[in-house]
Design a protein around this motif. Structure first.
Motif, PDB file in Angstrom:
ATOM      1  N   PHE A  11       0.834  -1.206   0.000  1.00 57.96           N
ATOM      2  CA  PHE A  11       0.000   0.000   0.000  1.00 57.96           C
ATOM      3  C   PHE A  11       0.865   1.251   0.000  1.00 57.96           C
ATOM      4  O   PHE A  11       1.651   1.474   0.912  1.00 57.96           O
ATOM      5  N   LYS A  12       0.701   2.020  -1.060  1.00 55.78           N
ATOM      6  CA  LYS A  12       1.442   3.284  -1.179  1.00 55.78           C
ATOM      7  C   LYS A  12       0.424   4.417  -1.221  1.00 55.78           C
ATOM      8  O   LYS A  12      -0.650   4.265  -1.803  1.00 55.78           O
ATOM      9  N   PRO A  13       0.758   5.575  -0.632  1.00 57.34           N
ATOM     10  CA  PRO A  13      -0.211   6.677  -0.687  1.00 57.34           C
ATOM     11  C   PRO A  13      -0.412   7.195  -2.117  1.00 57.34           C
ATOM     12  O   PRO A  13       0.526   7.166  -2.912  1.00 57.34           O
ATOM     13  N   SER A  14      -1.621   7.637  -2.402  1.00 53.85           N
ATOM     14  CA  SER A  14      -1.904   8.197  -3.735  1.00 53.85           C
ATOM     15  C   SER A  14      -1.397   9.635  -3.805  1.00 53.85           C
ATOM     16  O   SER A  14      -1.138  10.261  -2.781  1.00 53.85           O
ATOM     17  N   ALA A  15      -1.300  10.142  -5.022  1.00 52.33           N
ATOM     18  CA  ALA A  15      -0.867  11.537  -5.196  1.00 52.33           C
ATOM     19  C   ALA A  15      -2.051  12.470  -4.964  1.00 52.33           C
ATOM     20  O   ALA A  15      -3.204  12.077  -5.155  1.00 52.33           O
TER      21      ALA A  15
ATOM     22  N   GLN B 119     -11.890  17.517  -1.212  1.00 47.69           N
ATOM     23  CA  GLN B 119     -12.267  16.336  -0.422  1.00 47.69           C
ATOM     24  C   GLN B 119     -11.348  15.159  -0.772  1.00 47.69           C
ATOM     25  O   GLN B 119     -10.921  14.411   0.101  1.00 47.69           O
ATOM     26  N   TYR B 120     -11.045  15.042  -2.067  1.00 46.69           N
ATOM     27  CA  TYR B 120     -10.150  13.978  -2.514  1.00 46.69           C
ATOM     28  C   TYR B 120      -8.780  14.148  -1.844  1.00 46.69           C
ATOM     29  O   TYR B 120      -8.223  13.202  -1.287  1.00 46.69           O
ATOM     30  N   ASP B 121      -8.256  15.387  -1.900  1.00 43.49           N
ATOM     31  CA  ASP B 121      -6.936  15.642  -1.308  1.00 43.49           C
ATOM     32  C   ASP B 121      -6.936  15.306   0.176  1.00 43.49           C
ATOM     33  O   ASP B 121      -6.000  14.718   0.698  1.00 43.49           O
ATOM     34  N   SER B 122      -8.029  15.723   0.823  1.00 41.44           N
ATOM     35  CA  SER B 122      -8.135  15.455   2.255  1.00 41.44           C
ATOM     36  C   SER B 122      -8.161  13.945   2.512  1.00 41.44           C
ATOM     37  O   SER B 122      -7.532  13.457   3.466  1.00 41.44           O
ATOM     38  N   SER B 123      -8.874  13.208   1.649  1.00 42.45           N
ATOM     39  CA  SER B 123      -8.944  11.746   1.828  1.00 42.45           C
ATOM     40  C   SER B 123      -7.561  11.121   1.643  1.00 42.45           C
ATOM     41  O   SER B 123      -7.187  10.204   2.370  1.00 42.45           O
ATOM     42  N   VAL B 124      -6.801  11.647   0.675  1.00 43.77           N
ATOM     43  CA  VAL B 124      -5.443  11.112   0.434  1.00 43.77           C
ATOM     44  C   VAL B 124      -4.561  11.374   1.652  1.00 43.77           C
ATOM     45  O   VAL B 124      -3.797  10.503   2.092  1.00 43.77           O
ATOM     46  N   GLN B 125      -4.698  12.583   2.224  1.00 44.96           N
ATOM     47  CA  GLN B 125      -3.898  12.916   3.414  1.00 44.96           C
ATOM     48  C   GLN B 125      -4.253  11.986   4.581  1.00 44.96           C
ATOM     49  O   GLN B 125      -3.373  11.503   5.294  1.00 44.96           O
ATOM     50  N   LYS B 126      -5.550  11.754   4.727  1.00 45.64           N
ATOM     51  CA  LYS B 126      -5.989  10.880   5.832  1.00 45.64           C
ATOM     52  C   LYS B 126      -5.494   9.448   5.599  1.00 45.64           C
ATOM     53  O   LYS B 126      -5.138   8.748   6.536  1.00 45.64           O
ATOM     54  N   PHE B 127      -5.500   9.046   4.345  1.00 45.70           N
ATOM     55  CA  PHE B 127      -5.011   7.693   4.021  1.00 45.70           C
ATOM     56  C   PHE B 127      -3.522   7.581   4.369  1.00 45.70           C
ATOM     57  O   PHE B 127      -3.079   6.572   4.915  1.00 45.70           O
ATOM     58  N   LYS B 128      -2.790   8.640   4.090  1.00 48.97           N
ATOM     59  CA  LYS B 128      -1.362   8.658   4.446  1.00 48.97           C
ATOM     60  C   LYS B 128      -1.205   8.518   5.955  1.00 48.97           C
ATOM     61  O   LYS B 128      -0.359   7.776   6.443  1.00 48.97           O
ATOM     62  N   GLN B 129      -2.064   9.245   6.681  1.00 48.95           N
ATOM     63  CA  GLN B 129      -2.029   9.173   8.159  1.00 48.95           C
ATOM     64  C   GLN B 129      -2.314   7.751   8.625  1.00 48.95           C
ATOM     65  O   GLN B 129      -1.643   7.231   9.512  1.00 48.95           O
ATOM     66  N   ALA B 130      -3.311   7.148   7.968  1.00 49.78           N
ATOM     67  CA  ALA B 130      -3.691   5.776   8.349  1.00 49.78           C
ATOM     68  C   ALA B 130      -2.507   4.832   8.123  1.00 49.78           C
ATOM     69  O   ALA B 130      -2.214   3.987   8.971  1.00 49.78           O
ATOM     70  N   LEU B 131      -1.827   5.003   6.992  1.00 43.84           N
ATOM     71  CA  LEU B 131      -0.654   4.169   6.701  1.00 43.84           C
ATOM     72  C   LEU B 131       0.424   4.388   7.763  1.00 43.84           C
ATOM     73  O   LEU B 131       1.099   3.452   8.190  1.00 43.84           O
ATOM     74  N   TYR B 132       0.531   5.654   8.194  1.00 41.92           N
ATOM     75  CA  TYR B 132       1.524   5.985   9.224  1.00 41.92           C
ATOM     76  C   TYR B 132       1.149   5.307  10.543  1.00 41.92           C
ATOM     77  O   TYR B 132       1.980   4.680  11.189  1.00 41.92           O
ATOM     78  N   TYR B 133      -0.138   5.429  10.911  1.00 37.95           N
ATOM     79  CA  TYR B 133      -0.576   4.868  12.187  1.00 37.95           C
ATOM     80  C   TYR B 133      -0.324   3.362  12.256  1.00 37.95           C
ATOM     81  O   TYR B 133       0.142   2.848  13.248  1.00 37.95           O
ATOM     82  N   VAL B 134      -0.669   2.700  11.149  1.00 39.17           N
ATOM     83  CA  VAL B 134      -0.551   1.243  11.185  1.00 39.17           C
ATOM     84  C   VAL B 134       0.921   0.818  11.286  1.00 39.17           C
ATOM     85  O   VAL B 134       1.233  -0.227  11.853  1.00 39.17           O
ATOM     86  N   GLY B 135       1.780   1.651  10.787  1.00 40.32           N
ATOM     87  CA  GLY B 135       3.212   1.350  10.898  1.00 40.32           C
ATOM     88  C   GLY B 135       3.780   1.694  12.265  1.00 40.32           C
ATOM     89  O   GLY B 135       4.931   1.406  12.563  1.00 40.32           O
ATOM     90  N   HIS B 136       2.968   2.386  13.085  1.00 41.77           N
ATOM     91  CA  HIS B 136       3.433   2.791  14.414  1.00 41.77           C
ATOM     92  C   HIS B 136       2.481   2.303  15.505  1.00 41.77           C
ATOM     93  O   HIS B 136       2.147   3.047  16.433  1.00 41.77           O
ATOM     94  N   ASP B 137       2.038   1.082  15.350  1.00 39.99           N
ATOM     95  CA  ASP B 137       1.185   0.429  16.357  1.00 39.99           C
ATOM     96  C   ASP B 137      -0.099   1.188  16.659  1.00 39.99           C
ATOM     97  O   ASP B 137      -0.568   1.205  17.797  1.00 39.99           O
ATOM     98  N   GLY B 138      -0.635   1.834  15.692  1.00 39.06           N
ATOM     99  CA  GLY B 138      -1.890   2.566  15.916  1.00 39.06           C
ATOM    100  C   GLY B 138      -2.998   1.959  15.091  1.00 39.06           C
ATOM    101  O   GLY B 138      -3.659   2.646  14.310  1.00 39.06           O
TER     102      GLY B 138
END
Lengths: 47, 459
Positions: A11-15, B119-138
């Protein structure tokens, strides 16, 4: 069995929309017709 | 189809009629591109989006100007919730074919809905956060974030897959299956979704079977209950219980109720409360971290504004304060006004107060240099003549002032020294006058001034 960690790596973040320019720059738009033209040019130069 | 060399239309022939270029290979390339586009289109029509993507990519790799293929590729990205990729394809497509291109319509539609883009950009940012959380025991936070992502971008295939993976990790297979079914509804042959689903097959079925079994057991019980009820309807002989027995039964009932409440109802209530408490805590933590970030940003802004303010204040003080730039301008102006009024000595004295180093303005520097040049070149002579004129007019005080400044500027000026000595003598200050006479006698022996100075000094 699903290996969670391994799957996670896929899983990679989208642009974002303000990164469209970067996405475009990263795309290699060279096609076969370009290669064809290049080959023909080289052939003519050799002549 | 146009010739790739001269861009003129091609006919059935294998050679371009206009430029004579051999176009056999080129025609084959274009045919291949169209062939792959058709395959991609077929796949897209049956909603096999991820299956269509490689064909369409191949189509544009054969012919980058195959705008139909590129536009469809963009459309598929858009449908899968990848708006940036879609925009990139449409922009490239429009670049290759600016006129009569469907990509323009798509771009117009997307740009007309700025809110959707945000909204799309915000969703992408949140998805990045989610990826971060899961990598840090969240894990829990990741789950929360991903659910939000899906609310914002309901066709975001990647987010559904991620959500499913998180649920699988938590062994919540039914929820994972639900998320994967949403993926399959968007992209019927999504290989990742199908893989996860096949992994879930046994687990969710077991649950379903368990539920079915439970249901059938319940039905059986119900039937049994009915049977019991039926049996209960049959009148039977029972002895009437005594009143103390009724009290005992009541107490036993209360006891059973209390036990049921303590051991069965309370734990489940506690668990529900705990879960909702954790969810609230997570939500508040998230809000808190967002606010903290906001506070940090604002603090940074305050610090930079303070720095800016201090800079402006120091700049202002450089203008206004004593010895500041404005003071220097005032001083130079005073010199000019005094000079224009004919007060040469006054202007010369004021000139010493001007500090040209503080001002970088060219006009200021030129004016200052011109004045300085005037005073350096003509100053001693002008002062001497004015001093002498004053002496002749018997204004010894003025003569003394002019001549003092004159010898200050040019100490080796015997005429000025002589008249300065005389001015002092006429003002009654013989001692000072003698010092000037001595200078003349010592430094200019044999001159008329030296002889006169000797006579005036008296020895």
């Amino acid at each position: 069995m699903i290996d969670f960690e391994k799957e996670l790596e896929k899983f990679k973040p989208s642009a974002e929309t303000d990164q469209v320019e970067e996405v475009i720059m990263s795309r290699d738009v060279t096609d076969v017709t370009d290669i064809l033209l290049q080959m023909m040019k080289e052939k003519e130069e050799k002549k | 189809m146009n010739c790739f060399c001269c861009n003129s239309p091609l006919g059935e022939e294998d050679i371009c009629k206009t430029c004579g270029q051999d176009v056999i290979l080129y025609k084959r390339v274009i045919k291949n591109s169209n062939f792959y586009y058709n395959l991609g289109l077929e796949r897209a029509k049956i909603r096999d989006l991820s299956g269509a993507v490689p064909y369409l990519k191949k189509a544009v790799s054969f012919n980058k100007k195959n705008t139909d293929a590129r536009n469809l590729l963009g459309l598929i990205y858009f449908e899968m919730g990848e708006m940036a990729d879609a925009l990139a394809e449409w922009v490239i497509s429009k670049n290759f074919q600016p006129e009569n291109n469907r990509a323009q319509k798509y771009l117009d539609i997307v740009q007309a809905h700025k809110g959707r883009m945000e909204q799309y950009d915000s969703s992408v940012q949140k998805f990045k956060q989610a990826l971060y959380y899961v990598g840090h025991d969240g894990g829990e936070l990741a789950l929360l974030q991903t659910r939000k992502v899906i609310n914002m971008n309901p066709k975001y295939v990647k987010a559904y897959l991620f959500l499913a993976l998180l649920y699988i990790q938590k062994k919540e297979y039914v929820k994972a299956e639900k998320a994967l079914k949403r993926v399959v509804a968007i992209d019927v042959n999504n290989s990742t979704a199908l893989k996860y689903l096949s992994e879930l097959e046994g687990k969710t079925e077991k649950k379903v079977l368990f539920v079915r079994k439970a249901k059938s057991k319940k039905q059986e019980e119900d039937i049994f209950n009915d049977y019991k009820k039926d049996r209960a309807i049959i009148p039977t002989y029972t002895e009437k219980s005594d009143s103390w027995q009724a009290v005992v039964l009541l107490l036993a009932g209360i006891l059973v109720g209390a036990l049921f409440f303590n051991y069965l109802l309370m734990p489940s209530q506690k668990h529900a409360l705990k879960t909702s408490f954790h969810a609230s805590v997570n939500e508040y933590n998230e809000k808190l971290s967002a606010k903290n970030m906001e506070i940090n940003t604002l603090n940074d802004q305050i610090a930079s504004l303070k720095e800016e303010k201090a800079g402006v204040e120091s700049e202002l003080s450089a203008y206004n304060a004593e010895g500041g730039i404005i003071t220097e301008y005032n001083d130079l102006l005073n010199v000019l006004v005094t000079y224009a009024a004919g007060d040469y000595l006054g202007a010369l004295n004021l000139m010493t107060e001007v500090n040209p180093e503080l001002v970088s303005d060219e006009t200021f520097k030129n004016t200052y240099n011109n004045l300085k040049n005037e005073f350096d070149t003509n100053g001693p002579m002008v002062l001497y003549s004015r001093g002498y004129e004053a002496y002749e007019a018997r204004d010894y005080e003025t003569a003394k002032n002019y001549l003092t400044k004159c010898v200050e500027l040019q100490p080796d000026f015997p005429d000025a020294l002589f008249w300065l000595g005389l001015s002092h003598q006429n003002l009654g200050d013989k001692a000072t006058a003698d010092t000037y006479y001595t200078q003349i006698i010592d430094n200019y022996p044999g001159t008329a001034y030296a002889v006169q100075a000797q006579q005036l000094r008296g020895y």
